[in-house]
Design a protein around this motif. Structure first.
Motif, PDB file in Angstrom:
ATOM      1  N   ILE A   1      -4.049   6.406   8.133  1.00 37.44           N
ATOM      2  CA  ILE A   1      -2.863   6.945   8.587  1.00 37.44           C
ATOM      3  C   ILE A   1      -2.113   6.780   7.476  1.00 37.44           C
ATOM      4  O   ILE A   1      -1.797   6.099   6.822  1.00 37.44           O
ATOM      5  CB  ILE A   1      -1.693   5.952   9.743  1.00 37.44           C
ATOM      6  N   SER A   2      -1.795   7.968   7.431  1.00 37.11           N
ATOM      7  CA  SER A   2      -0.522   8.775   6.188  1.00 37.11           C
ATOM      8  C   SER A   2       0.096   9.293   7.328  1.00 37.11           C
ATOM      9  O   SER A   2       0.014  10.581   8.120  1.00 37.11           O
ATOM     10  CB  SER A   2      -1.756   9.683   5.393  1.00 37.11           C
ATOM     11  N   PHE A   3       1.731   8.952   6.808  1.00 36.57           N
ATOM     12  CA  PHE A   3       2.763   9.248   7.281  1.00 36.57           C
ATOM     13  C   PHE A   3       3.981   9.808   6.312  1.00 36.57           C
ATOM     14  O   PHE A   3       4.218   8.896   5.100  1.00 36.57           O
ATOM     15  CB  PHE A   3       3.461   7.942   8.355  1.00 36.57           C
TER      16      PHE A   3
ATOM     17  N   GLY B   1       4.269   1.145  11.563  1.00 33.69           N
ATOM     18  CA  GLY B   1       3.294  -0.226  10.953  1.00 33.69           C
ATOM     19  C   GLY B   1       3.124  -1.311  11.932  1.00 33.69           C
ATOM     20  O   GLY B   1       1.789  -2.045  11.628  1.00 33.69           O
ATOM     21  N   ALA B   2       4.621  -1.047  13.050  1.00 34.08           N
ATOM     22  CA  ALA B   2       3.681  -2.048  13.967  1.00 34.08           C
ATOM     23  C   ALA B   2       2.560  -1.602  14.755  1.00 34.08           C
ATOM     24  O   ALA B   2       1.900  -2.482  15.097  1.00 34.08           O
ATOM     25  CB  ALA B   2       5.092  -2.416  15.291  1.00 34.08           C
TER      26      ALA B   2
ATOM     27  N   THR C   1      -4.690  -0.948  10.568  1.00 30.20           N
ATOM     28  CA  THR C   1      -5.840  -0.061  10.055  1.00 30.20           C
ATOM     29  C   THR C   1      -4.244   0.831   9.032  1.00 30.20           C
ATOM     30  O   THR C   1      -3.109  -0.030   8.787  1.00 30.20           O
ATOM     31  CB  THR C   1      -5.251   1.381  11.194  1.00 30.20           C
ATOM     32  N   PRO C   2      -5.474   0.877   7.679  1.00 30.67           N
ATOM     33  CA  PRO C   2      -4.103   0.887   6.076  1.00 30.67           C
ATOM     34  C   PRO C   2      -3.494   2.042   6.661  1.00 30.67           C
ATOM     35  O   PRO C   2      -3.563   3.413   7.365  1.00 30.67           O
ATOM     36  CB  PRO C   2      -5.992   1.136   6.141  1.00 30.67           C
ATOM     37  N   VAL C   3      -2.204   1.605   6.261  1.00 31.85           N
ATOM     38  CA  VAL C   3      -1.310   2.807   6.119  1.00 31.85           C
ATOM     39  C   VAL C   3      -0.731   3.388   5.052  1.00 31.85           C
ATOM     40  O   VAL C   3      -0.374   2.264   3.734  1.00 31.85           O
ATOM     41  CB  VAL C   3       0.058   2.061   7.457  1.00 31.85           C
ATOM     42  N   SER C   4      -0.204   4.454   4.713  1.00 32.60           N
ATOM     43  CA  SER C   4       0.059   4.664   3.186  1.00 32.60           C
ATOM     44  C   SER C   4       1.690   5.524   4.084  1.00 32.60           C
ATOM     45  O   SER C   4       1.258   6.094   4.612  1.00 32.60           O
ATOM     46  CB  SER C   4      -0.293   5.538   2.421  1.00 32.60           C
ATOM     47  N   MET C   5       2.739   5.809   3.597  1.00 29.98           N
ATOM     48  CA  MET C   5       4.034   5.788   3.904  1.00 29.98           C
ATOM     49  C   MET C   5       4.846   6.478   3.278  1.00 29.98           C
ATOM     50  O   MET C   5       5.201   6.044   1.889  1.00 29.98           O
ATOM     51  CB  MET C   5       4.463   4.161   4.754  1.00 29.98           C
ATOM     52  N   GLU C   6       5.510   7.549   2.876  1.00 32.52           N
ATOM     53  CA  GLU C   6       6.380   8.310   2.033  1.00 32.52           C
ATOM     54  C   GLU C   6       7.744   8.241   2.991  1.00 32.52           C
ATOM     55  O   GLU C   6       7.757   9.228   3.577  1.00 32.52           O
ATOM     56  CB  GLU C   6       6.260   9.374   1.542  1.00 32.52           C
TER      57      GLU C   6
END
Ligand code: NAD
Length: 483
Positions: free
Chosen positions: A230-232, A243-244, A251-256
């Motif tokens: 997930i890229s958010f 994130g929750a 699932t790996p998440v990247s966040m800006e």
């Protein structure tokens, strides 16, 4: 393939989802309005769990063949995609401006070329991802860069074209298949991007678009159990919900995420350039994540510098973002206007001083005056929280220690801007501030080969550069013995 299309700013735009290479409509719709004048633009399909599942399933089916093409097989298709974006520059710019109120000239001259580069850069970069070997005494370790699988990409309304392509480029170049969830307050350029990808020969199912409301379409996508990344990009509050959801399936998440970035001005700086750059923080009505919204000025030059900013701001035109003279356009939506106004009114009731602005601009319903607030204490909301409007705060500092301390006094850490005449001092302050990016004597330089991202509550991971593409890769060690 068209089912439901509307004319927006003279451009034919689909209001459907784009799934498995087909335009698909939902029974449910949402109304998209222009922030410029409130005009209704389009009734857009509002997806939910069913559409999210269709899109993830399509992406999963398309994944093995897209991954098997390898970087060499994918690069020509992605180059055509990038060329298609450039060829439709006028359409993309016009639609983005009407849809989210960003400056037309900026979209034409900066955003569209960058959107194309976001695709072509990573197509070329992926060709260099060869893996490598590490020899151990009795084994050989082959390090592989494998595509992660199906990636969900979620973006906000303040720069959908730039921010979506910044994710699409590395995700597809790395060999993933994707489902994009565009922002419901500016959903239209992502629909055009799907047309362009289709025409460029991106295979069916490799790039899917599910339109809809965040809490419905977005939530269904991030809760889906068959998603690998997930890229958010969006607000810190939404990031906590995503994130929750991602934690459930690891699932790996990247966040800006959001920011409340400092803009530090030292007494020996080029004050004219610094003042022009401070005035530039009001561009796009301050709806810019990385804007330096807390102005911190060294005491001896504070009064002089304030006059210089006042002068620069007085020359800025607030108005229709299609007009070449406009520097400050509208806020995106009545709800967002109310949010910005709420921050300002709460600050007013706490007794801060308005150096200028502080109210609706006479240009129209969604236009807010460029505003500068003095006297905010560190513990006040207006100093701590992201307003995401044309609202800056003004404080002074006496020495470098204090500048760094005040700069770091929020929970954010996206960017920092510093104007300073001494390199050693500039590097000392830049090293001391907590930020993913620190600009010295410049602002908004986003070199694609350099990483961009946030520290603390401003994000997880990086975009752009080799670090950005790694978010979409599974790095695998194959250890061989006895061969
Ligand atoms: P937002 O968080 O409200 O929405 C962003 C996206 O998330 C939208 O597409 C929305 O539909 C979706 N969404 C909302 N709820 C969801 C849920 N429960 N599950 C899944 N998806 C959901 O943010 P916004 O108001 O659109 O954008 C403004 C924010 O974005 C600001 O905080 C700004 O700083 C930030 N931003 C950050 C960067 C960066 O690079 N760091 C860039 C641009 C904007």
């Amino acid at each position: 393939m068209a089912q439901n299309r509307v004319n927006v700013a003279g451009v034919d735009v689909s209001t459907d989802h784009y799934i498995a290479g087909q335009r698909i409509a939902s029974k449910k719709h949402f109304l998209d309005r222009s922030p410029i004048d409130g005009a209704a633009l389009a009734d857009v399909s509002a997806g939910g769990a069913a559409e999210a599942d269709m899109a993830v399933t399509a992406a999963r089916r398309a994944f093995p063949a897209w991954a098997a093409l390898g970087p060499e097989g994918r690069a020509p298709i992605l180059r055509r995609f990038a060329e298609g974006i450039l060829a439709r520059s006028a359409d993309l710019s016009a639609v983005e401006t009407v849809d989210n109120g960003s400056l037309l000239s900026g979209n034409q001259h900066r955003v569209v070329p960058r959107a194309a580069l976001n695709i072509s850069y990573f197509a070329e970069h992926a060709l260099t991802l060869r893996g490598h070997t590490i020899d151990s005494p009795e084994v050989v370790n082959h390090i592989h860069y494998d595509p992660a699988g199906v990636a969900v990409l979620i973006t906000p309304w303040n720069g959908p074209m730039m921010l979506t392509t910044w994710k699409i480029g590395p995700a597809l170049a790395a060999g993933n298949t994707i489902v994009v969830k565009p922002p419901e307050w500016a959903p239209l350029t992502c629909s055009l991007l799907a047309d362009i990808a289709h025409e460029a020969g991106v295979p069916a199912g490799v790039l899917n678009v599910v339109q809809g409301i965040g809490e419905e379409a977005g939530a269904a996508l991030v809760q889906h159990s068959d998603v690998d990344r997930i890229s958010f990009t969006g607000s810190t509050d939404t990031a906590q919900i995503i994130g929750a959801a991602a934690a459930h399936s690891i699932t790996p998440v990247s966040m800006e995420l959001g920011g409340k970035s400092p803009f530090i001005v030292c007494a020996d700086a080029d004050l004219k350039a610094a003042a022009q750059t401070v005035a530039g923080q009001y561009i796009n009505a301050g709806q810019v994540c990385l804007a330096g919204t807390r102005i911190l000025v060294e005491e001896p030059v504070a009064e002089k510098f304030l006059g210089m900013i006042r002068d620069a701001v007085s020359h800025m035109t607030v108005g229709d973002p299609r007009d070449a003279n406009t520097r400050v356009g509208p806020l995106i939506h009545p709800d967002h206007f109310a949010r910005v106004e709420g921050f300002v009114e709460r600050a007013r009731s706490e007794g801060v001083e308005f150096l200028w602005g502080g109210a609706r601009h006479n240009q129209g319903e969604l236009y807010f005056q460029p505003t500068l607030i003095a006297g905010a204490r560190r513990d006040q909301e207006i100093f701590q929280s992201e307003v995401f409007g044309p609202v800056l705060t003004w404080n002074t500092f006496r020495n470098d220690h204090e500048a760094i301390e005040v700069a770091n006094a929020t929970k954010y850490g996206l960017a920092a801007t510093l104007f300073c005449g001494n390199e050693e001092r500039a590097m000392r302050i830049a090293s001391g501030v907590v930020a993913g990016t620190a600009w010295v004597n410049c602002f908004f330089v986003r070199e694609l080969a350099a990483p961009f991202g946030g520290a603390r509550r401003s994000g997880i991971g990086r975009e752009g550069s080799k670090y950005g593409i790694e978010e979409y890769l599974e790095i695998k060690a194959v250890t061989l013995a006895g061969l």
